[in-house]
Design a protein around this motif. Sequence first.
Motif, PDB file in Angstrom:
ATOM      1  N   GLY A  59       0.791  -1.226   0.000  1.00  0.00           N
ATOM      2  CA  GLY A  59       0.000   0.000   0.000  1.00  0.00           C
ATOM      3  C   GLY A  59       0.819   1.268   0.000  1.00  0.00           C
ATOM      4  O   GLY A  59       0.262   2.370   0.106  1.00  0.00           O
ATOM      5  N   TYR A  60       2.131   1.147  -0.182  1.00  0.00           N
ATOM      6  CA  TYR A  60       2.998   2.327  -0.121  1.00  0.00           C
ATOM      7  C   TYR A  60       2.739   3.295  -1.279  1.00  0.00           C
ATOM      8  O   TYR A  60       2.810   4.514  -1.107  1.00  0.00           O
ATOM      9  CB  TYR A  60       4.459   1.902  -0.128  1.00  0.00           C
ATOM     10  CG  TYR A  60       4.897   1.144   1.094  1.00  0.00           C
ATOM     11  CD1 TYR A  60       4.656   1.641   2.370  1.00  0.00           C
ATOM     12  CD2 TYR A  60       5.574  -0.079   0.989  1.00  0.00           C
ATOM     13  CE1 TYR A  60       5.064   0.947   3.501  1.00  0.00           C
ATOM     14  CE2 TYR A  60       5.979  -0.770   2.115  1.00  0.00           C
ATOM     15  CZ  TYR A  60       5.723  -0.263   3.368  1.00  0.00           C
ATOM     16  OH  TYR A  60       6.126  -0.948   4.484  1.00  0.00           O
ATOM     17  N   SER A  61       2.456   2.750  -2.472  1.00  0.00           N
ATOM     18  CA  SER A  61       2.225   3.622  -3.626  1.00  0.00           C
ATOM     19  C   SER A  61       1.023   4.528  -3.401  1.00  0.00           C
ATOM     20  O   SER A  61       1.030   5.705  -3.774  1.00  0.00           O
ATOM     21  CB  SER A  61       2.010   2.778  -4.886  1.00  0.00           C
ATOM     22  OG  SER A  61       3.186   2.113  -5.250  1.00  0.00           O
ATOM     23  N   THR A  99     -13.063  12.782  -2.628  1.00  0.00           N
ATOM     24  CA  THR A  99     -13.321  12.266  -1.284  1.00  0.00           C
ATOM     25  C   THR A  99     -12.982  13.338  -0.260  1.00  0.00           C
ATOM     26  O   THR A  99     -12.262  14.291  -0.540  1.00  0.00           O
ATOM     27  CB  THR A  99     -12.443  11.025  -0.960  1.00  0.00           C
ATOM     28  OG1 THR A  99     -11.079  11.330  -1.214  1.00  0.00           O
ATOM     29  CG2 THR A  99     -12.857   9.825  -1.795  1.00  0.00           C
ATOM     30  N   ALA A 100     -13.493  13.150   0.938  1.00  0.00           N
ATOM     31  CA  ALA A 100     -13.203  14.090   2.023  1.00  0.00           C
ATOM     32  C   ALA A 100     -11.745  13.960   2.443  1.00  0.00           C
ATOM     33  O   ALA A 100     -11.258  12.851   2.661  1.00  0.00           O
ATOM     34  CB  ALA A 100     -14.112  13.826   3.211  1.00  0.00           C
ATOM     35  N   PRO A 101     -11.011  15.075   2.567  1.00  0.00           N
ATOM     36  CA  PRO A 101      -9.581  15.022   2.894  1.00  0.00           C
ATOM     37  C   PRO A 101      -9.283  14.463   4.285  1.00  0.00           C
ATOM     38  O   PRO A 101      -8.182  14.015   4.549  1.00  0.00           O
ATOM     39  CB  PRO A 101      -9.136  16.485   2.787  1.00  0.00           C
ATOM     40  CG  PRO A 101     -10.384  17.274   2.985  1.00  0.00           C
ATOM     41  CD  PRO A 101     -11.475  16.459   2.371  1.00  0.00           C
ATOM     42  N   GLU A 102     -10.296  14.473   5.187  1.00  0.00           N
ATOM     43  CA  GLU A 102     -10.033  13.984   6.538  1.00  0.00           C
ATOM     44  C   GLU A 102      -9.998  12.464   6.615  1.00  0.00           C
ATOM     45  O   GLU A 102      -9.583  11.893   7.632  1.00  0.00           O
ATOM     46  CB  GLU A 102     -11.099  14.511   7.510  1.00  0.00           C
ATOM     47  CG  GLU A 102     -12.512  14.016   7.251  1.00  0.00           C
ATOM     48  CD  GLU A 102     -13.266  14.897   6.260  1.00  0.00           C
ATOM     49  OE1 GLU A 102     -14.490  14.723   6.133  1.00  0.00           O
ATOM     50  OE2 GLU A 102     -12.621  15.753   5.631  1.00  0.00           O
ATOM     51  N   LEU A 103     -10.412  11.782   5.530  1.00  0.00           N
ATOM     52  CA  LEU A 103     -10.371  10.322   5.533  1.00  0.00           C
ATOM     53  C   LEU A 103      -8.935   9.827   5.444  1.00  0.00           C
ATOM     54  O   LEU A 103      -8.067  10.488   4.883  1.00  0.00           O
ATOM     55  CB  LEU A 103     -11.168   9.777   4.346  1.00  0.00           C
ATOM     56  CG  LEU A 103     -12.695  10.006   4.370  1.00  0.00           C
ATOM     57  CD1 LEU A 103     -13.309   9.462   3.098  1.00  0.00           C
ATOM     58  CD2 LEU A 103     -13.320   9.359   5.591  1.00  0.00           C
ATOM     59  N   SER A 104      -8.695   8.639   5.963  1.00  0.00           N
ATOM     60  CA  SER A 104      -7.361   8.036   5.874  1.00  0.00           C
ATOM     61  C   SER A 104      -7.078   7.656   4.430  1.00  0.00           C
ATOM     62  O   SER A 104      -7.987   7.550   3.591  1.00  0.00           O
ATOM     63  CB  SER A 104      -7.292   6.790   6.753  1.00  0.00           C
ATOM     64  OG  SER A 104      -8.076   5.737   6.195  1.00  0.00           O
ATOM     65  N   TRP A 105      -5.795   7.435   4.130  1.00  0.00           N
ATOM     66  CA  TRP A 105      -5.428   7.054   2.774  1.00  0.00           C
ATOM     67  C   TRP A 105      -6.061   5.723   2.388  1.00  0.00           C
ATOM     68  O   TRP A 105      -6.431   5.504   1.226  1.00  0.00           O
ATOM     69  CB  TRP A 105      -3.913   7.009   2.607  1.00  0.00           C
ATOM     70  CG  TRP A 105      -3.192   5.981   3.415  1.00  0.00           C
ATOM     71  CD1 TRP A 105      -2.646   6.137   4.664  1.00  0.00           C
ATOM     72  CD2 TRP A 105      -2.920   4.619   3.038  1.00  0.00           C
ATOM     73  NE1 TRP A 105      -2.058   4.970   5.078  1.00  0.00           N
ATOM     74  CE2 TRP A 105      -2.205   4.030   4.106  1.00  0.00           C
ATOM     75  CE3 TRP A 105      -3.207   3.854   1.913  1.00  0.00           C
ATOM     76  CZ2 TRP A 105      -1.780   2.701   4.086  1.00  0.00           C
ATOM     77  CZ3 TRP A 105      -2.780   2.533   1.881  1.00  0.00           C
ATOM     78  CH2 TRP A 105      -2.073   1.969   2.953  1.00  0.00           C
TER      79      TRP A 105
END
Length: 231
Positions: free
Chosen positions: A141-143, A210-216
């Motif tokens: 999931g690094y990319s 998407t909402a910026p507060e969500l995790s990657w």
Amino acid sequence: MIPVCCSVYVFLRARVLDLVAQLIFFADNFSQSISPMKFLQTERLALRDYAASDWRDVMRLHTDPDVVRYLLDAVPTTPLETGAFINVIKKLRIDTPAFGIWRTATRIDDRFIGNFSLMPLAGTDDIEIGARLLKQAWGGGYSIECGLALLQYAFDELKLPRVVSMCHTENRAAAQSLVALGFLREGIAHHYQRDLPFFVITAQHWREQTAPELSWRARARINLRVSLEKS
């Protein structure tokens, strides 16, 4: 003749290679002996400028056949070539300080995993995002994690109108990662002396997706789901 112990040979060869690579930079770095500049950090990764001492990591990346098979450009494979490669990267950072190719490692133990880049695409006005990772780092999931951070930098700080990317036609994992980042495929483009799938994400789409507060992780899941619904 007394045979040279294999371990001694390996040690001496490593010292010679190290000396060759370090000598390449002696003139350039003699008056600039400062620590490499840190660029950004994500949840698990740290990006910084390359230093001359990183040549072993770069060679390890560029001599792995599983990595090289998906690369779009020629790569350095010897200490001399690798030294020159790092020197070019350092000079590019001086000439275009907003962009670069950054050494990437895990934050917890500084384990090298590859590099990420944000660079002008030759012959165009576009900026291209790229990633080149050791095989051991594939599937982690690094990319996506680092790609989202670079896109945030590109759109929020640099105010770019769009960012583009390409990948090898057989690199399905890279194409899926780009979709997870929110990129849309816009056909085929001719770059790196070949026809390649061309991906684009605009600043407007970046802010709307998407909402910026969500995790990657959450953002990637949403982008993949939306892509599947549209297909």
